[in-house]
Design a protein around this motif. Structure first.
Motif, PDB file in Angstrom:
ATOM      1  N   ILE A 277       0.871  -1.174   0.000  1.00 14.38           N
ATOM      2  CA  ILE A 277       0.000   0.000   0.000  1.00 14.38           C
ATOM      3  C   ILE A 277       0.907   1.223   0.000  1.00 14.38           C
ATOM      4  N   SER A 278       0.874   1.981  -1.085  1.00 16.03           N
ATOM      5  CA  SER A 278       1.784   3.115  -1.209  1.00 16.03           C
ATOM      6  C   SER A 278       1.416   4.251  -0.275  1.00 16.03           C
ATOM      7  N   SER A 279       0.121   4.526  -0.139  1.00 18.02           N
ATOM      8  CA  SER A 279      -0.287   5.671   0.669  1.00 18.02           C
ATOM      9  C   SER A 279      -1.713   5.486   1.171  1.00 18.02           C
ATOM     10  N   ILE A 280      -1.990   6.081   2.318  1.00 16.85           N
ATOM     11  CA  ILE A 280      -3.334   6.068   2.900  1.00 16.85           C
ATOM     12  C   ILE A 280      -3.655   7.478   3.364  1.00 16.85           C
ATOM     13  N   ASN A 281      -4.711   8.029   2.808  1.00 18.34           N
ATOM     14  CA  ASN A 281      -5.227   9.333   3.209  1.00 18.34           C
ATOM     15  C   ASN A 281      -6.376   9.063   4.178  1.00 18.34           C
ATOM     16  N   LEU A 282      -6.114   9.206   5.460  1.00 16.10           N
ATOM     17  CA  LEU A 282      -7.068   8.736   6.465  1.00 16.10           C
ATOM     18  C   LEU A 282      -8.429   9.417   6.355  1.00 16.10           C
ATOM     19  N   ASP A 283      -8.465  10.726   6.209  1.00 17.37           N
ATOM     20  CA  ASP A 283      -9.749  11.424   6.166  1.00 17.37           C
ATOM     21  C   ASP A 283     -10.623  10.940   5.023  1.00 17.37           C
ATOM     22  N   GLU A 284     -10.000  10.574   3.912  1.00 18.62           N
ATOM     23  CA  GLU A 284     -10.761  10.172   2.735  1.00 18.62           C
ATOM     24  C   GLU A 284     -10.936   8.653   2.636  1.00 18.62           C
ATOM     25  N   GLU A 285     -10.008   7.897   3.186  1.00 16.89           N
ATOM     26  CA  GLU A 285      -9.974   6.469   2.880  1.00 16.89           C
ATOM     27  C   GLU A 285     -10.246   5.549   4.067  1.00 16.89           C
ATOM     28  N   TYR A 286     -10.138   6.046   5.264  1.00 14.47           N
ATOM     29  CA  TYR A 286     -10.170   5.155   6.419  1.00 14.47           C
ATOM     30  C   TYR A 286     -11.488   4.379   6.512  1.00 14.47           C
ATOM     31  N   ASP A 287     -12.615   5.048   6.340  1.00 11.16           N
ATOM     32  CA  ASP A 287     -13.904   4.358   6.466  1.00 11.16           C
ATOM     33  C   ASP A 287     -14.026   3.212   5.473  1.00 11.16           C
ATOM     34  N   GLU A 288     -13.598   3.449   4.243  1.00 11.54           N
ATOM     35  CA  GLU A 288     -13.665   2.404   3.225  1.00 11.54           C
ATOM     36  C   GLU A 288     -12.682   1.283   3.542  1.00 11.54           C
ATOM     37  N   LEU A 289     -11.532   1.656   4.069  1.00 10.68           N
ATOM     38  CA  LEU A 289     -10.520   0.669   4.416  1.00 10.68           C
ATOM     39  C   LEU A 289     -11.033  -0.306   5.480  1.00 10.68           C
ATOM     40  N   THR A 290     -11.775   0.211   6.464  1.00 13.29           N
ATOM     41  CA  THR A 290     -12.263  -0.648   7.557  1.00 13.29           C
ATOM     42  C   THR A 290     -13.285  -1.669   7.075  1.00 13.29           C
ATOM     43  N   LYS A 291     -13.862  -1.479   5.878  1.00 12.86           N
ATOM     44  CA  LYS A 291     -14.857  -2.410   5.358  1.00 12.86           C
ATOM     45  C   LYS A 291     -14.229  -3.623   4.664  1.00 12.86           C
ATOM     46  N   GLN A 292     -12.917  -3.558   4.436  1.00 10.95           N
ATOM     47  CA  GLN A 292     -12.258  -4.645   3.714  1.00 10.95           C
ATOM     48  C   GLN A 292     -12.004  -5.821   4.651  1.00 10.95           C
ATOM     49  N   TRP A 293     -12.277  -7.028   4.154  1.00 14.84           N
ATOM     50  CA  TRP A 293     -12.193  -8.210   5.007  1.00 14.84           C
ATOM     51  C   TRP A 293     -10.791  -8.440   5.539  1.00 14.84           C
ATOM     52  N   TRP A 294      -9.766  -8.038   4.771  1.00 13.89           N
ATOM     53  CA  TRP A 294      -8.389  -8.311   5.166  1.00 13.89           C
ATOM     54  C   TRP A 294      -7.821  -7.247   6.114  1.00 13.89           C
ATOM     55  N   PHE A 295      -8.585  -6.190   6.363  1.00 13.86           N
ATOM     56  CA  PHE A 295      -8.103  -5.138   7.260  1.00 13.86           C
ATOM     57  C   PHE A 295      -8.429  -5.550   8.700  1.00 13.86           C
ATOM     58  N   ARG A 296      -7.549  -6.326   9.309  1.00 14.90           N
ATOM     59  CA  ARG A 296      -7.828  -6.868  10.633  1.00 14.90           C
ATOM     60  C   ARG A 296      -6.517  -7.198  11.345  1.00 14.90           C
ATOM     61  N   TYR A 297      -6.666  -7.649  12.565  1.00 13.78           N
ATOM     62  CA  TYR A 297      -5.544  -8.100  13.387  1.00 13.78           C
ATOM     63  C   TYR A 297      -4.457  -7.018  13.457  1.00 13.78           C
ATOM     64  N   GLY A 298      -3.204  -7.438  13.198  1.00  9.58           N
ATOM     65  CA  GLY A 298      -2.069  -6.530  13.360  1.00  9.58           C
ATOM     66  C   GLY A 298      -2.130  -5.314  12.461  1.00  9.58           C
ATOM     67  N   LEU A 299      -2.627  -5.494  11.228  1.00  7.03           N
ATOM     68  CA  LEU A 299      -2.722  -4.370  10.302  1.00  7.03           C
ATOM     69  C   LEU A 299      -3.688  -3.313  10.826  1.00  7.03           C
ATOM     70  N   ARG A 300      -4.868  -3.743  11.262  1.00  7.56           N
ATOM     71  CA  ARG A 300      -5.855  -2.809  11.803  1.00  7.56           C
ATOM     72  C   ARG A 300      -5.287  -2.091  13.032  1.00  7.56           C
ATOM     73  N   LEU A 301      -4.636  -2.862  13.909  1.00 13.07           N
ATOM     74  CA  LEU A 301      -4.077  -2.272  15.121  1.00 13.07           C
ATOM     75  C   LEU A 301      -3.039  -1.214  14.770  1.00 13.07           C
ATOM     76  N   LYS A 302      -2.159  -1.519  13.806  1.00 14.45           N
ATOM     77  CA  LYS A 302      -1.100  -0.590  13.423  1.00 14.45           C
ATOM     78  C   LYS A 302      -1.676   0.692  12.849  1.00 14.45           C
ATOM     79  N   VAL A 303      -2.620   0.559  11.928  1.00 13.62           N
ATOM     80  CA  VAL A 303      -3.205   1.740  11.303  1.00 13.62           C
ATOM     81  C   VAL A 303      -3.975   2.567  12.332  1.00 13.62           C
TER      82      VAL A 303
END
Length: 903
Positions: A277-303
């Motif tokens: 993942i090259s870049s994450i713009n939290l204000d614009e992308e975070y909500d959509e990111l949380t809907k992805q099935w693979w966004f969990r565990y250590g990755l979710r915690l880190k972000v």
């Protein structure tokens, strides 16, 4: 001040080790930067008294320009100066180093940190020691215990941990000092903590406060602060603290521009595609990111941890997760390296003027548009434009402070299947924080087909090329589009619908296939996949879900002006309006020579050019070899055929690769047929010397002649090979010259052409050096005319095939040092992708087959008033064919370096 002999040797070892490491890791982009460190480190005193620690701003700026000219662009120079010089030293960056980095990558880590320090920067480093601690505990017979992922630290574990942290801290400090960098170990006194849960975790701390004074004292003394992640309670008990948490609390206290987590993986990864993942713009992308099935565990915690951290920091701050070898790229370049995370900017969409909170602010924003700003009364013109929006359907995209504003008219208004972007206005802050990319991503998601226009003179035209599928030139504008099924035909229909139907016959498509062609990252169009600085574009959502992709990081044009109202139409070419798309057709007159063959090879790989005709009297009727796009046969064109081809609009660009004094009849035929006239007609690039002294022609040396002038020209005289290298080697010193520079030039025998002569007779050249035309050579006059300084030029031929070496002696008006002169050259050519400034004298062997120029040596006489500079160039490439392609690209509306292989 000069380094001691010991320190100078250490500096040289640093550069050599760094180069070895980058080669081993395959990180070719960092090699020039590390190589350029050698000369700087060798003249800098590593141990400086506190009284002399105030940074010399000019020295630091020159050093940074030197760095960025090797690994970045002019845009990145401005980026550095506007960001990193605007904060105190301790606010530059907090870098968290994992224990595995110290154990596995210590030389690379020390080299990267040393380089930052030697360009005047003081990152604050905090490190862990997890793998080392596990080994030491195992050796001590202690079995590690964990609760909820947290290491239980009893008294024995704490004692081992403390010793482990001290050992690893000392390793890093000693590695830095071995490279001539002052580093201060800070093992206590910064973090104050309470017990996280004494009963459960024992001696594990939760940081309650940060004391910046030890850090500030270290920096004031000229030392890099190297911290361990150990904390103390108020009564002095040592506690173990997670290094990531320590770095976060340190960042909250220091408020740095960058927080860097060095990682063995080099970033975060999409769990479905496996891509980084090259870049994450939290204000614009975070909500959509949380809907992805693979966004969990250590990755979710880190972000989530990073999101919480950034919410406590200024919006200018960002977090980067990168590999150690990419540290310089992440901090200094548009390209970036790992995963970049920041809050970004929340965007809104509006469909009515009443949706804007403040019409006056909207009016002021629109007045920044160049079209409106050029009016006698910008406010009145904007008022009229806003009045038209009261009845015209539109959708506006903007952030709250209107640092970026885009106004799109939907297809229902344009009468076509595509939408029209009428205004795109962005402030400098908007470009720096990359709101522009976010706005454009929102537009592209909602409007699958779009047309827009940008002034041809826009300094950052390339940014828009990157966003488009195709483009056409129209007067002083370039019209861009994406998503048009009909491509050229649909764009022509749109032009006709706007009352510009005469342009429909004049369009030339530059279709960009993003699936096969990388995008470009600089003003001049280096073909490289990049992302925008310190913020990110909104991701594309596909059937595979969230998939952030690598985006452009950088600045762009202040606005894209609307096409209606343009009063400079071009006359139509004589070509079929309804013709289907074809690449721009090139006729090469004089294809037999070495330069002609080099051009054929370049055009063969150019995505938007095709050879229509190649003319050679000796080879007429034979099939063209080395060209794969089509079956092309040599012909023997005469002037009547050339004029007829031009009248029929068969050729977009003519290349005259003929000997001196031969091409005039062919040029006259092109002009008689209606070509090489007003902007938009076919162009001529002449490789001979016939028009280099004609003021009606543009001298095409893009590094010294304004690119806008070349872009608006239809008659371009390509400079000579000797003359190109000589001018580039002298030009930065033009104001400091006292007397006549002399140029001793030696060329390979390909420069003598294919016609047999003593100058290309290998037997005659073996163990020999042939001098010729030692005074009044045509290049002597060419160089003198272009520089405005009389020069002496003495050409020679040697036994190698291609490549030129110049040794240039320049008398100076005032005393100058080698360093002064090199800095002038670094400044002048910062961001020039085909000019490389080196410390040593460049060699022909290294430049042969390459597309640029190398300039170096900078040997100053003991008087300080004479300098000898060396330059090398491949006479067939940058000295002829490559430069021809640069000029053609500019004049035809392409990125300057399209089709030119770059190292």
């Amino acid at each position: 001040m000069a380094l001691s002999t010991k320190a100078a040797r250490a500096a040289t070892r640093l550069a050599k080790r760094s180069l070895h490491l980058t080669r081993a890791n395959g990180n070719a982009s960092a090699r020039p930067a590390l190589a350029s460190a050698v000369s700087y480190l060798q003249r800098r005193r590593p141990y400086t008294s506190p009284a002399t620690l105030k940074t010399n701003k000019l020295e630091t700026r020159n050093t940074v320009v030197q760095l960025l000219s090797n690994i970045g662009s002019k845009r990145e120079v401005e980026q550095y100066l506007s960001h990193f010089t605007s904060v105190q030293s301790q606010q530059f960056a907090v870098i968290k180093v994992g224990g595995a980095i110290i154990s596995d990558c210590l030389p690379a880590l020390a080299s990267a940190l040393a380089f930052l320090n030697h360009v005047g920067l003081y990152p604050v480093v905090v490190h862990g020691a997890g793998p080392q601690l596990n080994k030491m505990l195992e050796a001590a017979g202690v079995v590690p215990e964990y609760e909820g992922g947290i290491r239980i630290t009893d008294a024995k574990t704490l004692a081992v941990a403390r010793q482990c942290f001290l050992d690893e801290n000392l390793k890093l400090v000693e590695a830095l000092e071995g490279l001539g960098v002052r580093a201060r170990p800070i093992n206590s006194g910064v973090f104050t903590a309470d017990y996280l849960d004494k009963d459960k975790y024992k001696f594990v701390g939760q940081i309650t406060s940060v004391d910046k004074r030890p850090i500030e004292a270290a920096i004031a003394a000229g030392c890099l602060p190297i911290l361990t992640s150990l904390a103390e309670t108020a009564d002095g008990q040592t506690l173990n603290v997670n290094a990531d948490i320590a770095a976060g609390e340190l960042a909250r206290s220091l408020q740095p521009l960058k927080i860097v987590f060095l990682s063995e993986n080099g970033g975060l990864f999409n769990g479905e595609t496996g891509e980084k993942i090259s870049s994450i713009n939290l204000d614009e992308e975070y909500d959509e990111l949380t809907k992805q099935w693979w966004f969990r565990y250590g990755l979710r915690l880190k972000v989530n941890e990073i999101k919480d951290l950034l919410e406590d920091l200024p919006r200018t701050s960002s977090v980067a997760i990168i590999a150690v070898e990419d540290l310089q790229r992440e901090l200094f370049t548009d390209t970036g390296a790992g995963t970049l995370i920041r809050r970004g900017n929340k965007l809104t969409a509006k469909t009515r003027l009443s949706d804007f909170k403040d019409i006056d602010t909207l009016n002021e924003a629109l007045q920044r548009d160049p079209t409106f700003a050029a009016a006698e009364s910008p406010k009145a013109v904007v008022d009229q434009y806003l009045k038209s929006l009261e009845t015209a359907p539109f959708k506006a995209y903007a952030d709250e402070p209107l640092n970026a504003l885009a106004i799109v008219h939907p297809p229902s208004q344009t009468g076509q299947s595509s939408a029209f972007l009428s205004k795109f206005v962005v402030t400098k802050h908007g470009w720096l924080s990359n709101v522009a990319d976010n706005v454009f991503s929102n537009i592209k998601r909602e409007f699958p087909k779009l047309i827009w226009a940008v002034p041809k003179s826009s300094e950052y035209l390339t940014w828009f090329f990157d966003k488009a599928d195709g483009s056409v030139m129209r007067g002083q504008n370039v019209i861009f589009w994406y998503g048009l099924d009909g491509g050229l035909e649909e764009a022509g229909a749109w032009l006709k619908s706007q009352g510009l139907d005469n342009a429909a016959a004049n369009v030339r498509q530059a279709t960009v296939d993003h699936a096969t062609n990388p995008v470009s990252n600089t003003v001049t169009g280096i073909r490289e996949q990049v992302r925008a600085f310190s913020t990110f574009s909104r991701p594309r959502i596909s059937s595979h879900g969230f998939n952030p992709r690598r985006q452009i990081r950088g600045f762009a044009s202040e606005a894209a002006s609307s096409l209606p109202g343009n009063t400079n139409p071009n006359p139509p070419l004589k070509r079929d309006k309804n013709a289907k798309f074809e690449p721009k057709k090139v006729a090469l007159v004089g294809a037999r020579g070495y330069t002609g063959q080099a051009l054929i090879s370049l055009i063969n790989k150019h995505p938007y050019l095709s050879l229509s005709h190649v003319s050679s009297r000796e080879l007429a009727g034979q099939r063209l070899q080395g060209y794969d796009k089509d079956d092309v046969f040599y012909s023997n064109l005469n002037v009547e055929e050339v004029e007829e081809m031009q009248e029929n609009g068969e050729i977009d660009a003519w290349i005259m690769a003929l000997p001196n004094g031969v091409c005039k009849p062919f040029v006259d035929a092109v002009i008689a047929g209606g070509g090489a006239g007003k902007p938009g007609s076919s162009i001529i690039v002449d490789l001979s010397a016939d028009y280099r002294f004609d003021d009606n022609w543009t001298y095409g040396l893009p590094e010294l002649i304004k690119r806008e002038k070349i872009a608006q020209s239809t008659r371009i005289s390509n400079p000579g090979c000797y003359a190109t290298a000589a001018q580039l080697a002298i030009s930065p010193l033009a104001d400091n010259i006292d007397g006549t520079p002399t140029i001793f030039g030696v060329s390979g025998y390909s420069g003598a052409g294919t016609k047999p002569s003593p100058k290309n007779d290998v037997d005659n050249l073996r163990d020999n050096l042939v001098a010729y035309s030692l005074t009044d050579h045509i290049h002597e006059r060419e160089i003198s005319r272009q520089l405005g300084v009389d020069v002496g030029f003495m050409p020679h031929v040697a036994v190698w095939f291609q490549g030129i070496h110049h040794t240039v002696n320049i008398p100076l008006k005032k005393e100058m040092t080698s360093r002064d002169i090199r800095n002038l050259f670094q400044d002048r050519y910062a961001g020039e992708k085909l000019v490389k400034v080196v410390g040593e004298a460049p060699s022909v062997k290294k430049i042969s087959g390459k597309h640029g120029v190398e300039i170096g040596a900078f040997a100053v006489h003991s008087s300080g008033k004479r300098v000898v500079i060396c330059a090398t160039i491949d006479n067939l490439l940058k000295g002829a064919a490559t430069q021809c392609l640069q000029n053609m690209n500019l004049a035809l509306g392409y990125n300057e370096f399209e089709g030119i292989p770059l190292d």
